[in-house]
Design an enzyme around this catalytic site. Structure first.
Site: not given
Ligand code: F6R
Length: 616
Positions: A491, A498
């Site tokens: 992470e 990012e």
């Molecule tokens: C990284 C980030 C993405 C989301 C991924 C899943 O900072 O935000 O990697 O974690 O696109 O998104 P959700 O949690 O909305 O399913």
């Protein structure tokens, strides 16, 4: 991905409200934006490449300001570069219909060829444009049959030809302007007020208008008019959709005096943890939310975790927690991989999807596949009313509040806290944890709030800033962690990539000597996450191996011996190993934030990204 807004009002202008909605939704896509309104002479469209503010300036002449019905869009390009011609809305050749779309039309090439043969001239490279021409064609056909079709009839007829995913809002001018919305895949929700009706791809854009929100289901076609929303299925049969009361407040989406949403959201974590945990923890057990009974949990023989990106990292922590605390075997998969392999799931498997938005296309498809394979389904999710929440049998709603920063931070800690509660509850239901043991685990989780506050004190933040400054010119970054903190290393690397666009890799510390150690040389910064616990001395040996090869070592954690060996040390309060990911991730989030700032990056809207990945 893209943000969609639409409004039809009785006697007020709609444009300002639509622009406000787009500003709220800009985190969903920010490469171009546009609006269309219904004027007596036809639809008026304005579009601009770039951010909403460029669009807002282009509307300063006031020519569109009085219209009562309109649609707006903020784009994350899928087909065609992000320029003005490809920006939405797209309109038909009569100039009476305009449409905005989030999703992908998978058979757009075939449809485009067919429409060109029928005489249509295309004006953009987008897949979306085919839909507006199909609507126009179908309206003309139905009209030719003497049926005086409504816009909803035309949309329903057109969508029969469309394969793929869509959330669309369409308007048609006329004596009474018409506004229609339809969805297959990506989310759409409606808020009806006394003097209007609003549609949006995200509840956040609806909150200024009301808290009672209707979530459309796949296949729904909704016809909006002031004070009304009529929903019909693809065959035209009317259907009732009940409204849900949304708990978030419009002001939760603001910046609260911080410079960036990401910074605000990092600092919200103590409160988020408090909210997610405090109301659920009882005597020796945890209440998870709807649909989690002891009987169901007692029957869980295996857990299959599904998620993407940061949510999967939380899922990997969940794997350690569920196996470690509840003694139940767990597999974790990227949802995008799971859905395209041939998973073999044993009877009694609980498929547990983790998602902030509850709208990630891969996660939803993976959960659906698991359900088809006979699994009971569970979700850890942050968005009330989202597709995932509606799809899963059991739901644990994290209470992180709206997450607007594109890089996920507070959602991660809330997901890990939710997974911890689920692990304790499962452990109790399976008889793996006694009440006393469960109590001790829950107390460790509750105790984190004060420690998170320490990690976010001015002094602690300044320390991370200092470390970021001394490493800002590193050639690359390696993040190492082991056991329950291995996903934290993943992470930390993801956040840094990012937000600051520098190369960073997360690795299990023990794997380093099987390859990545070749990267270690002076100029390479290695962040080692190491907290007191079962693997601390193993990680310490890995750290020594890095030092021996000239790598610069930054230790994050509570293992004093490792901290003493480090070139730079970021102290994290000591805790139980099981909950340490929730603490250790915070300095890594701050580190990414600070490096991003030093490099002048756009923190809340990193390039090429968008919040909520609703397409494959
Ligand atoms: C990284 C980030 C993405 C989301 C991924 C899943 O900072 O935000 O990697 O974690 O696109 O998104 P959700 O949690 O909305 O399913």
């Amino acid at each position: 991905m893209c943000g969609v807004v639409g409004a039809v009002l009785r006697d007020q202008p709609a444009l300002e409200g639509i622009l406000d909605g787009l500003r709220v939704l800009e985190y969903r896509g920010y490469d171009s934006a546009g609006v269309a309104v219904a004027l007596s002479e036809g639809v008026a469209v304005r579009r601009r490449a770039g951010r909403i503010e460029a669009l807002s300036e282009a509307l300063q002449d006031g020519a569109l300001s009085d219209a009562r019905c309109g649609v707006g869009h903020t784009r994350w390009a899928t087909h065609g570069p992000p320029n003005e011609l490809n920006a939405h809305p797209h309109s038909d050749h009569s100039g009476r219909i305009a449409l905005v779309h989030n999703g992908i039309v998978e058979n757009h090439q075939e449809l485009r060829r067919e429409l060109i043969e029928g005489g249509v001239e295309f004006r953009s490279d987008t897949d979306t444009e085919v839909i507006v021409h199909l609507v126009a064609r179908e309206l003309e056909r139905l009209d030719g049959e003497g049926l005086s079709p409504s816009l909803a009839d035309g949309v329903r007829a057109a969508l029969q030809f469309v394969e793929g995913y869509y959330a669309i809002a369409v308007l048609r001018t006329g004596p009474e302007p018409e506004l229609v919305a339809a969805k297959q895949g990506p989310p759409l929700c409606v808020c009806v007020t006394d003097d209007g009706a609003w549609i949006a791809s995200d509840v956040l854009a609806l909150l200024p208008h009301g808290k009672q929100v209707v979530f459309l289901e796949d296949g729904d076609v909704a016809r909006l008019s002031p004070g009304h929303c009529e929903v019909a299925r693809p065959d035209g049969a009317a259907v009732e959709r009940a409204a849900v009361e949304i708990q978030w407040r419009a002001e939760d989406a603001g910046m609260a005096g911080f410079d960036h949403h990401m910074q605000k959201e990092i600092h919200e974590q103590p409160a988020v943890l408090g909210r997610t945990v405090s109301e659920r923890v009882g005597e020796g057990d945890a209440a998870l939310g709807s649909g989690w009974t002891d009987e169901d949990l007692g029957g869980v023989e295996r857990v299959q975790v599904l998620g993407c990106g940061t949510a999967l990292h939380a899922g990997l922590v969940a794997q350690f927690l569920i196996e470690g605390l509840a003694g139940v075997p767990v597999d974790s998969d990227y949802a995008s991989e799971f859905r395209y392999r041939a998973p073999r799931l044993v009877p009694g498997t609980l498929a547990l999807a983790i998602s902030q938005s509850g709208e990630t296309a891969d996660t939803l498809a993976a959960l659906k596949l698991a359900e088809e394979l006979g699994c009971r389904t569970g979700a850890i999710c942050n968005v009330q009313g989202s597709s995932l929440v509606r799809a899963a049998d059991s739901v644990l709603l994290t209470d992180a509040g709206p997450e607007i920063g594109v890089a996920s931070t507070k959602a991660f800690t809330a997901q890990v806290a939710g997974a911890y509660l689920a692990a304790v509850r499962l452990g109790r239901a399976k008889g793996a944890l006694s009440e006393v043991e469960a109590d001790a685990h829950l107390a460790a989780l509750r105790g984190l709030r004060g420690q998170l506050e320490q990690l976010l004190s001015d002094e602690a933040v300044a320390k991370v800033r200092e470390v970021a400054r001394s490493n800002q010119d590193a050639k690359g970054f390696l993040f190492l962690g082991r056991g329950v903190n291995y996903p934290v290393a993943l992470e930390g690397a993801l956040k840094l990539k990012e937000i600051s666009y520098v190369h960073a890799e997360g690795y299990p510390a023990g794997e380093m000597k099987h390859g990545p150690i070749a990267l270690i040389e002076p100029g390479m910064s290695v962040l080692v996450v190491n907290s007191q616990g079962g693997v601390a001395d193993k990680v310490r040996s890995n750290l020594e191996q890095v030092k021996a090869r000239g790598g610069r070592v930054i230790v994050v954690g509570s293992d004093e011996e490792s901290l003493a060996l480090a070139d730079e040390a970021i102290h994290v309060p000591a805790s139980s190993e099981w909950v340490s990911p929730i603490l250790n991730v915070v300095p890594l989030q701050l580190f990414a934030y600070e490096i991003g700032l030093l490099k002048g990056c756009d923190i809340d809207k990193p390039r090429n990204l968008a919040k909520s990945v609703t397409v494959e």
